[in-house]
Design an enzyme around this catalytic site. Structure first.
Site, PDB file in Angstrom:
ATOM      1  N   GLU A 166     -13.387  87.575 -60.368  1.00  0.00           N
ATOM      2  CA  GLU A 166     -14.669  87.350 -59.698  1.00  0.00           C
ATOM      3  C   GLU A 166     -15.556  86.300 -60.361  1.00  0.00           C
ATOM      4  OE1 GLU A 166     -15.007  91.836 -57.768  1.00  0.00           O
ATOM      5  OE2 GLU A 166     -16.448  91.238 -59.306  1.00  0.00           O
ATOM      6  N   GLU A 356      -8.975  94.917 -55.826  1.00  0.00           N
ATOM      7  CA  GLU A 356      -9.967  95.989 -55.954  1.00  0.00           C
ATOM      8  C   GLU A 356     -10.435  96.399 -54.567  1.00  0.00           C
ATOM      9  OE1 GLU A 356     -13.372  95.325 -58.476  1.00  0.00           O
ATOM     10  OE2 GLU A 356     -12.174  94.315 -60.019  1.00  0.00           O
TER      11      GLU A 356
END
Length: 453
Positions: A166, A356
């Site tokens: 991320e 995720e």
């Protein structure tokens, strides 16, 4: 929702990250990270906590591997702590820290659980932050050296590598909004950081290819589809496009098109985000380096964003756990399929993985020490239904990693938010599998998602 099957070789796994679960800070030669410093600053963490102990995974990892095996996970995505390997960020390595990961990986392999290693999940060595952190171009090269060392030491055991988790969070939450470490509120610093993180990805990919040509490697992005509150309304459409550019395209385009989106370049210039030095941090050849071929793209999906004025009914639903999680994130599983249809059209890659997906809720431990997390179970079922539909479209979505195997330190929220399939009693460090754990175990065993609604 109907019962749906997954492809024969679909990879089922769970995920975690080093700072959120390991603890032993400091200990066994580990250096401080930017999150250790951030936690020490009053008011930064909502419950005043830190990662000194976390889930004590550094000591209790054998129990956690047993839990992964009990779940039926075929893969485990975890991150290595850069300051545990290089306490100063580069230079002297720490053999004790590396040995911890060797023991963990060997145990996973003994259980037929494939290790998927993320090299960076936000815990930058503080020694590098003192030299400018990700705003300093040299950090990109330090990361490439760290990645090369890990691959050289563990490449005989690890065949799946993720460079970064991320980059948007690293850049925007850490450097523009100040909500994450190192806590800056500087638009230029955010742009510098985004570029240097992406550059470090490209540099690391080159080193991985050299050292482990048989390995698969890529990067994980958190992607958030944007929708206008009123479709067709010009200002809402424009806001959604701008959000998409800032959150999604600013990372996808350089990775897969070797360029930054022109409309967002103009936007940042119009906002005065760059200052008098302009784009001087982007050097010739950088974008070619960033756009190294990826074997896969990891996608973290949690929710969507709606731009514009929402209806009264939609606003009222924000307090309903059937529509919003404890993070105040809207539950919108259809956005997952919308996202992958868009990605497959605009950014084709060999393989996609959901690295995720999960939900935080205020889990309550019952008198008989059970956790009946029906809302999380429903969240997972709805999203896995969409995953199965994406696979049925022929989009090469190859696997799913639930976030997270354990309740853990949830960054600026401290220990107030629980995402785990397994409940952690932080006082005793007891692990208690939740109802969602047992349900997902059945899903994995059957390779199909069941209607639980």
């Amino acid at each position: 929702m109907q019962e749906r099957s997954f492809p024969k070789n679909f990879i089922w796994g769970a995920a975690s990250s080093s700072f959120q679960i390991e603890g032993t800070v400091p200990g066994d030669g580990r250096g401080p990270s930017i999150w250790d410093d951030f936690c020490a600053q009053p008011g930064r963490i909502r419950d005043g906590s830190n990662g000194l102990v976390a889930c004590d995974h550094y000591r209790l990892w054998p129990r956690d591997v047993e839990l992964l095996s009990e779940l039926g996970a075929r893969a485990y995505r975890f991150s290595m702590a850069w300051p545990r390997i290089f306490p100063e960020g580069r230079g002297r390595s720490n053999a004790i820290g590396l040995d911890f990961y060797k023991r963990l990986i060997d145990s996973l392999l003994e259980k037929n659980i494939t290790p998927w290693v993320t090299l960076y999940h936000w815990d930058l060595p503080f020694a590098l932050e003192r030299k400018g952190g990700w705003r300093n171009r040299n950090t990109a090269f330090a990361f490439a050296d760290y990645a090369a060392y890990c691959v050289a030491q563990l490449g005989d055991r690890v065949k799946h590598w993720i460079t970064h988790n991320e980059p948007w969070c690293v850049a925007v939450l850490g450097h523009r909004l100040g909500e994450h470490a190192p806590g800056l509120q500087n638009p230029r610093a955010a742009l510098e950081t985004a570029h240097h993180v992406l550059l470090s990805h490209g540099l690391a990919m080159q080193r991985i290819r050299e050292l482990a040509p048989d390995a698969t490697a890529g990067i994980t992005l958190n992607l958030n589809p944007a929708y206008p509150a009123t479709p067709g309304k010009p200002e809402d459409e424009a806001a959604a496009h701008l959000f998409d550019g800032d959150f999604n395209r600013w990372y996808l385009d350089p990775l897969f098109r070797a360029c930054y989106p022109e409309d967002m370049i103009q936007h940042h210039e119009n906002q005065g985000a760059l200052g008098p030095r302009g784009w001087d941090f982007i050097q010739q050849g950088d974008l070619k380096t960033i756009a190294q071929p990826n074997d896969f793209l990891g996608v973290n999906y949690y929710s969507r964003t709606v731009l514009g004025e929402r209806s009264a009914a939609e606003k009222a639903a924000q307090k309903d756990p059937l529509h919003y999680t404890a993070m105040d994130w809207e539950i919108h599983p259809e956005g997952l399929q919308d996202l992958f249809v868009r990605l497959a059209r605009d950014y084709p890659v060999k393989a996609w993985y959901i690295t995720e997906n999960g939900a935080a809720y205020a889990d309550q431990l019952t008198a008989d020490r059970q956790i009946h997390d029906a809302h999380r179970l429903r969240y997972l079922a709805l999203h896995l239904d969409q995953v199965a539909q994406v696979c049925a479209r022929g989009i090469p979505l190859k696997g799913y990693f639930a976030w997270s195997i354990l309740d853990n330190f949830e960054w600026a929220h401290g220990y107030e938010k629980r995402f785990g399939l397994v409940y952690v009693d932080y006082a005793s460090q007891e692990r208690i599998p939740k109802a969602s754990f047992h349900w997902l175990k059945e899903v994995i065993a059957a390779n199909k998602v069941f209607d639980v609604l």
